[in-house]
Design a protein around this motif. Sequence first.
Motif, PDB file in Angstrom:
ATOM      1  N   VAL A 126      92.768  32.375  50.998  1.00 50.94           N
ATOM      2  CA  VAL A 126      93.313  33.300  51.980  1.00 50.94           C
ATOM      3  C   VAL A 126      93.315  32.657  53.364  1.00 50.94           C
ATOM      4  CG1 VAL A 126      92.980  35.509  53.144  1.00 50.94           C
ATOM      5  CG2 VAL A 126      92.667  35.341  50.655  1.00 50.94           C
TER       6      VAL A 126
ATOM      7  N   PHE B 197      96.074  30.096  53.942  1.00 48.59           N
ATOM      8  CA  PHE B 197      97.371  30.676  54.276  1.00 48.59           C
ATOM      9  C   PHE B 197      97.403  31.170  55.713  1.00 48.59           C
ATOM     10  CE2 PHE B 197      98.168  30.370  49.824  1.00 48.59           C
ATOM     11  CZ  PHE B 197      99.538  30.463  49.662  1.00 48.59           C
ATOM     12  N   LEU B 198      96.351  31.828  56.134  1.00 51.36           N
ATOM     13  CA  LEU B 198      96.341  32.345  57.502  1.00 51.36           C
ATOM     14  C   LEU B 198      96.402  31.223  58.530  1.00 51.36           C
ATOM     15  CD1 LEU B 198      93.685  35.207  57.166  1.00 51.36           C
ATOM     16  CD2 LEU B 198      96.183  35.343  56.964  1.00 51.36           C
TER      17      LEU B 198
ATOM     18  N   GLU C 253      96.950  40.618  49.144  1.00 52.57           N
ATOM     19  CA  GLU C 253      95.803  40.463  50.048  1.00 52.57           C
ATOM     20  C   GLU C 253      96.144  39.552  51.217  1.00 52.57           C
ATOM     21  OE1 GLU C 253      91.230  38.659  49.978  1.00 52.57           O
ATOM     22  OE2 GLU C 253      92.265  39.089  48.092  1.00 52.57           O
ATOM     23  N   ILE C 254      96.785  38.427  50.931  1.00 49.30           N
ATOM     24  CA  ILE C 254      97.155  37.495  52.007  1.00 49.30           C
ATOM     25  C   ILE C 254      98.099  38.166  52.989  1.00 49.30           C
ATOM     26  CG2 ILE C 254      98.435  35.372  52.509  1.00 49.30           C
ATOM     27  CD1 ILE C 254      97.310  34.275  49.828  1.00 49.30           C
ATOM     28  N   ASN C 255      99.105  38.845  52.479  1.00 49.42           N
ATOM     29  CA  ASN C 255     100.086  39.473  53.363  1.00 49.42           C
ATOM     30  C   ASN C 255      99.470  40.592  54.205  1.00 49.42           C
ATOM     31  OD1 ASN C 255     102.072  37.745  52.510  1.00 49.42           O
ATOM     32  ND2 ASN C 255     102.990  39.180  51.053  1.00 49.42           N
TER      33      ASN C 255
ATOM     34  N   LYS D  84      96.315  40.697  55.245  1.00 50.38           N
ATOM     35  CA  LYS D  84      95.476  40.086  56.276  1.00 50.38           C
ATOM     36  C   LYS D  84      96.301  39.338  57.316  1.00 50.38           C
ATOM     37  CE  LYS D  84      91.279  39.950  53.526  1.00 50.38           C
ATOM     38  NZ  LYS D  84      90.235  39.131  52.844  1.00 50.38           N
TER      39      LYS D  84
END
Length: 452
Positions: free
Chosen positions: A197, A200-201, A236-238, A240
């Motif tokens: 995660v 990606f952020l 979850e990634i999107n 956050k």
Amino acid sequence: MSPATPPPPPSSDAALRDRAVAAAVAQGLVSASDPVAGLLDVAGVRRSAAELRAAFEEFTAPGTPVLHAFAVKAASLVPVLRLLAREGLGCEVASPGELALARAAGVPPSRTVLDSPAKTPAELREALALGIAVNADSFGELDRLDALTASAPTASPLGVRVNPQLGGGSIDAMSTATDTSKFGVALRDADARERVVRAFLDRPWLTRLHAHVGSQGMPLELMADGVRVLYELAEEINAKAARAQVGTLDIGGGLPVNFASDAVSPAYRDYARLLHRTVPGLFGGRYGLVTEFGRSLLAKHGLVLARVEYTKSAGGRRIAVTHAGAQIATRTVFAPDAWPVRVAAYDAQGRPKTGDAVAQDVAGPCCFAGDLVARDRPLPPLEPGDHVALLDTGAYYFSTHFAYNSLPRPGVHGYAPGPDGGVRWATVRAAQRVAELVAESGGAYGDALTQL
């Protein structure tokens, strides 16, 4: 490139197969001088491609981008890749050689995906320069992409392959979602999910997630569960990131093939329907989709045809010695329980062999005792000059040659129904000649070692 309209299916694949075998023998495609060849049903391949597209179109929201990228390793033959490209498919490649084959087949970079756990800097630079999609297999590869993208901006869609660690199927070597699989980032390892995660952020240019949980021997439910884990991670990634950063899910391939009969089971629609039930949001249009099917597109549409050179008996067991063994059917010879093949018997003219079945071994030409493609198999009594066909071998068997005993690669020929019940042929790959084999084995450097 718009997909070609698939021709109607033949009235009987088995009947067409029998006509093709007889025609191959009559035309000398399999003969005393070329005693083994691969035969590929072109209409059948087109039909499988159409069934794949239709299965996903049935459940996918209109306008959703979907790329079906054929796994090149399943048939690394340029004419096959071009045929599939004409049928609307792209290519999934896992080496510089496979990428070169896809490019030679005319598959554009925008329809090509690079997957491999061991990409070199040179491979990555080439892919990024061409704009090919890349799935990073590890955090180490992400570090490498950091440096490459900083020095040269790219149009390549970039993502990360993850391992949901859901367990394996009935064939260990085909199970890629075990706890210790070499593929992808192991999501259940300590802190791994959080690291993915965060990756990606920290990298707005990461826009894809990829998972592939297995192949032959893998239950469909486990495959669908792997896609569910992938979807939940993207959500979850999107969440956050507070934006739709992950826009494409690469759900891999691996649909198992039924090697027990002519029946195509499971079908692509079975899998698409299961995905729709297991991951309701997958087809809603918020995510583009990539698939990477290989074996399931081709296996049922190919056969290896080989002459019977000798017959003998040992310990009361009949043995037919043929020219199709471990050099072609490598997995079948070394792992017969996991990779059995059906064997059809034909006479010297290529007609279906008749007679009461007798248990016999079907042996290959390689110089080791275990070179058997079938053991104690009930077949009409085979005689020298007859032929055997190894069925369901349209994937891997044609292009994954094992160079044991320096046996040359066989020719591969595509066939389709012709006028008046005949068969039309096209050469996919010419049979390798001994002179080519010598050149490949260092013939031009014959004196090299004697001069040291």
